[in-house]
Design a protein around this motif. Structure first.
Motif, short mmCIF file in Angstrom:
data_model
loop_
_atom_site.label_atom_id
_atom_site.label_comp_id
_atom_site.label_asym_id
_atom_site.label_seq_id
_atom_site.Cartn_x
_atom_site.Cartn_y
_atom_site.Cartn_z
N ASN A 1 1.11 -1.23 0.38
CA ASN A 1 -0.23 0.26 0.23
C ASN A 1 0.65 1.27 -0.20
O ASN A 1 1.37 1.76 1.28
CB ASN A 1 -1.04 -0.04 1.23
CG ASN A 1 -1.16 1.54 1.75
OD1 ASN A 1 -1.34 1.96 0.55
ND2 ASN A 1 -1.94 1.49 2.54
N VAL A 2 1.10 1.99 -1.25
CA VAL A 2 1.92 2.95 -1.25
C VAL A 2 1.15 4.04 -0.68
O VAL A 2 1.74 5.45 -0.49
CB VAL A 2 2.36 3.50 -2.45
CG1 VAL A 2 3.32 2.34 -3.48
CG2 VAL A 2 0.89 3.61 -3.79
N ARG B 1 2.21 -2.38 -6.78
CA ARG B 1 1.78 -1.21 -5.73
C ARG B 1 0.77 -0.58 -5.52
O ARG B 1 0.25 -0.59 -6.71
CB ARG B 1 2.40 0.17 -5.67
CG ARG B 1 4.32 0.06 -6.06
CD ARG B 1 4.82 0.62 -6.71
NE ARG B 1 4.65 0.75 -8.01
CZ ARG B 1 4.42 1.83 -8.51
NH1 ARG B 1 5.22 3.30 -8.72
NH2 ARG B 1 4.09 1.78 -10.05
N PHE B 2 -0.76 -0.72 -4.60
CA PHE B 2 -1.63 0.01 -5.00
C PHE B 2 -2.13 0.93 -3.94
O PHE B 2 -1.44 1.07 -2.82
CB PHE B 2 -2.74 -1.33 -4.28
CG PHE B 2 -2.52 -1.46 -3.35
CD1 PHE B 2 -3.37 -1.31 -2.44
CD2 PHE B 2 -1.93 -2.97 -1.93
CE1 PHE B 2 -3.87 -1.32 -0.53
CE2 PHE B 2 -2.00 -2.69 -0.71
CZ PHE B 2 -2.82 -2.31 -0.23
N SER B 3 -3.00 1.90 -4.47
CA SER B 3 -3.04 2.66 -3.44
C SER B 3 -4.91 2.54 -3.21
O SER B 3 -5.84 2.18 -4.40
CB SER B 3 -3.18 4.19 -4.43
OG SER B 3 -3.75 5.16 -3.44
N HIS C 1 2.01 6.49 -9.16
CA HIS C 1 2.83 6.25 -8.39
C HIS C 1 1.94 5.00 -7.67
O HIS C 1 2.75 4.39 -7.05
CB HIS C 1 2.49 7.26 -7.05
CG HIS C 1 1.25 7.23 -6.49
ND1 HIS C 1 -0.33 7.40 -7.09
CD2 HIS C 1 1.23 6.83 -5.32
CE1 HIS C 1 -1.16 7.11 -5.78
NE2 HIS C 1 -0.74 6.81 -4.93
N ALA C 2 0.98 4.09 -8.11
CA ALA C 2 0.79 2.89 -7.65
C ALA C 2 0.26 2.48 -8.64
O ALA C 2 0.10 2.53 -10.37
CB ALA C 2 -0.64 2.91 -6.97
N ASP C 3 0.20 0.44 -9.29
CA ASP C 3 -0.28 -0.24 -10.53
C ASP C 3 -1.20 0.11 -10.27
O ASP C 3 -2.23 -0.19 -11.60
CB ASP C 3 0.84 -1.23 -10.18
CG ASP C 3 2.24 -1.20 -9.94
OD1 ASP C 3 2.33 -0.72 -10.64
OD2 ASP C 3 2.81 -2.07 -9.20
N TYR D 1 -5.48 0.88 -8.82
CA TYR D 1 -5.91 1.72 -8.10
C TYR D 1 -7.50 1.74 -7.72
O TYR D 1 -7.88 0.54 -8.49
CB TYR D 1 -6.19 3.34 -9.15
CG TYR D 1 -4.72 3.74 -8.98
CD1 TYR D 1 -4.89 4.54 -7.96
CD2 TYR D 1 -4.21 3.45 -10.18
CE1 TYR D 1 -2.93 5.72 -8.02
CE2 TYR D 1 -2.65 4.30 -10.13
CZ TYR D 1 -2.44 5.35 -9.17
OH TYR D 1 -1.24 5.87 -9.27
#
Length: 190
Positions: A138-139, A158-160, A170-172, A174
């Protein structure tokens, strides 16, 4: 082959949700699985009580062996910072490690926030096989970079939980931009 997934949230209620969600996903796909965590131990539909979020090392190995004997596709485990610090999972070779967040929990056990962070990082430092292992991070959490650095030898997803702005990278992963973000009928403020 039994796939092992690690999940770590911020409190007992939150921790139980992601591991239970992943476990139920396997069950809905009619793939046997095991779940070790706050709400107990479940091996292919059979429930067993647990006194700790993460059981002792011997119990973990017994549960994983039982799951493998029943041809379970995966085992999902909540791993507490206590368990990591005490070495309960030292002999568990995880396939996926998921970091959701870091808060000031368990300061009664860990002497400093740095000790607490290092306990949680221990599992990610153990990821070393880029062909088999993955880290999901979790970014949105301020400690995300430390977890990405610890997991560096393996691919990191990376998830947000914040909707992506146009062109955001910034994330892969969303949430869908207009999708409601609800958990147990309470809208999440993100």
């Amino acid at each position: 082959m039994l796939n092992l997934l690690y999940l770590r949230g911020r409190s007992c209620v939150v921790e139980a949700f992601p591991s239970g969600f992943v476990w139920r996903m396997y069950e809905q796909l009619l793939m046997g699985s095991a779940n070790l965590g706050t709400v107990g131990i479940n091996v292919c539909g059979e429930m067993y009580p647990s006194t700790h979020t993460t059981p002792d090392a011997i119990t973990i190995q017994q549960v994983l062996a039982a799951a493998a004997e029943r041809d379970a596709a995966a085992a999902v485990m909540e791993v507490s910072s206590h368990a990591l610090a005490l070495g309960r999972t030292d002999e568990v070779d995880f396939d996926v490690a998921i970091f959701t967040n870091l808060t000031r929990d368990h300061m009664d056990f860990h002497e400093t926030e740095e000790d607490y962070l290092n306990a949680k990082l221990k599992l990610f430092h153990g990821l070393d096989d880029p062909q088999r292992q993955r880290a999901i991070i979790n970014v949105d959490d301020p400690h995300a970079q430390a977890f990405m650095d610890a997991a560096a030898p393996v691919p990191v997803i990376r998830f947000s939980m914040r909707a992506a702005d146009a062109g955001s990278k910034h994330a892969d992963v969303y949430p869908k931009r207009d999708a409601p973000k609800q958990l147990f009928e309470e809208e999440l403020e993100l």
